[in-house]
Scaffold this active site. Sequence first.
Site: not given
Ligand code: HPA
Length: 269
Positions: A78, A80, A108, A206, A230, A242
């Site tokens: 990633h 980040y 995700a 991300m 989520n 997370h």
């Molecule tokens: N935001 C950004 N990245 C993510 C999220 C989120 O709500 N859920 C899983 N990855």
Amino acid sequence: MDYINLAEQIKRKGIDNIDLAVVLGSGLGFLADEVDGKTVTYGEIKGFPKPTVEGHSGKMVLSKIGENNVLFFQGRFHYYEGYSMKEVVVFPRIAKLLGAKTYLVTNAAGGINPDFTPGDLMVIKDHLNLMGTNPLIGKNYDIFGPRFPDMTDAYNPELRKLMFEIGDKLGIDLQSGVYAALTGPSYETPSEIKMFRILGADAVGMSTVPEVIAARHAGLNVAGVSCITNLAAGVSPNPLSHKEVLETTEKVKYHFGKLITGFLETVVI
Ligand code: HPA
């Protein structure tokens, strides 16, 4: 990044002539543990970046699924984490050098579309690159593709259709939507999520987008599936974590595995 050298090392370890590559997102790496095949850990390849985030390990597995030679990447890099964009796009570029024609991304993501529920699987129909950068910045790698690659139908319409057909056949309901990519690692504010909704985003995450840009640059056909782990910030009153992301992927494992395996068995490369 000397992609050619990395690919040569991987070939010497017995991974070559792949039809497609699959990248397994946060909490979704289990699939690479369930398939039989030749495994190479990232650490065995000199110059390969190493993942740092919980829920990601770091290996590739070459497995025959139906007629297809499929290379699974378990654990992605990633932006980040501090990797350069050139490192972030190592999978699609290696996949191309190993012969892949198709690139399947999974991730995700937070659900922005109010019709989404955690646990939904979303077939990505397009993306918004909100990362503020692009992996193709800098000297063009002519061996992969042109300076100004087209991004119309970045997510291949036939592959999307096939994904829905497999979902239908298996009785797995699928959503369709636009994935917006931010650098992270902080989650978004509720106001940012409102803005992304206005911009046309259905989910936020991300990852994925740099890889898809590099994959399209290299002429790979792309398919993508997001696991909505989520509700995005402000869509739900609860704070994000997370932990919740990993708990949801744990719950959808079965359907996710069935869908991806069904797709890999059926797709004709
Ligand atoms: N935001 C950004 N990245 C993510 C999220 C989120 O709500 N859920 C899983 N990855």
